[in-house]
Motif scaffolding. Structure first.
Motif, PDB file in Angstrom:
ATOM      1  N   GLN A  81       4.935   5.136  -8.574  1.00  0.00           N
ATOM      2  CA  GLN A  81       3.787   5.187  -7.672  1.00  0.00           C
ATOM      3  C   GLN A  81       2.899   6.390  -7.982  1.00  0.00           C
ATOM      4  N   THR A 207       0.805   1.082  -0.472  1.00  0.00           N
ATOM      5  CA  THR A 207       2.174   0.783  -0.928  1.00  0.00           C
ATOM      6  C   THR A 207       3.082   1.984  -0.724  1.00  0.00           C
ATOM      7  N   GLU A 211       6.472   2.076   1.760  1.00  0.00           N
ATOM      8  CA  GLU A 211       7.807   2.405   1.261  1.00  0.00           C
ATOM      9  C   GLU A 211       8.348   3.711   1.838  1.00  0.00           C
TER      10      GLU A 211
END
Length: 213
Positions: A81, A207, A211
């Motif tokens: 990420q 995202t 998470e």
């Protein structure tokens, strides 16, 4: 006592969010220069040089971030990420530079209200990004605020789609010079593409939030 000693021996965590924030500021500066480039009586060459300089500075921050990721043992969130976020941010500033390059290459000095509105929307996306990134230092605590800013970037992207459509429709209806038609069409498309890249960045940030929460 043992825990403190263990932490002291661990490799230092890189300040990735700080690097993201620096990069976001470069994007914002490039976006403001692009908006200024499309203003009445603007010094196109000056703003083009400014945008290229900001893009180069952003590249250095991207490189520094990737190097930090390579040497880091501890990261604030998933390594993939981090990589995706800095590269999508770099795509955004690269695309701003691409617009400026076409303006300079084609010698465009007059811009439609729709082009200027697209540039203003790009600046707003960049501003929203500069507000969202620092909040990632505490993703869980700031999840709602981060998501709200990302949603705002998404709304700007949707508005850019409509603005591009309206601008192209007017262009095809009024422009008789085929060279101007082709070059102005490309500028419209590249302006809208910048908004798409900001939406990509917002999606990566969302995202991370999903998470982490």
């Amino acid at each position: 006592m043992f825990f403190r000693m263990f932490r002291a021996l661990m490799p230092k965590e890189e300040e990735f969010v700080g690097l993201f924030a620096q990069h976001a500021e470069k994007i914002h500066s490039a976006a403001k220069a692009l908006e200024a480039m499309m203003g009445d009586g603007a010094d196109i060459g000056l703003h083009f040089k400014q945008i290229c300089a900001f893009e180069g500075e952003a590249d250095l921050i991207t490189r520094e971030t990737l190097q930090a990721l390579h040497r880091s043992f501890i990261t604030p969130f998933d390594r993939d990420q981090i990589h995706r976020l800095i590269t999508t941010m770099d795509d955004a500033v690269d695309t701003i530079e691409e617009v400026a390059q076409r303006v300079d290459l084609y010698g465009v000095t007059e811009f439609t209200p729709d082009m200027r509105a697209l540039a203003t929307g790009i600046t707003e996306c960049a501003h929203l990004l500069t507000k969202a990134i620092p909040l990632m230092r505490e993703v869980t605590r700031n999840a709602a605020a981060i998501n709200e800013l990302c949603d705002a970037i998404g709304r700007q992207e949707s508005a850019a789609d409509k603005r591009q459509h309206e601008g192209l429709r007017a262009l095809f209806a009024t422009e008789k010079d085929p060279v101007k038609l082709i070059t102005r069409k490309e500028i419209y498309q590249r302006l809208e593409k910048v908004s798409d890249r900001f939406d990509d960045v917002a999606n990566v940030i969302e995202t991370v939030v999903i998470e982490q929460v």
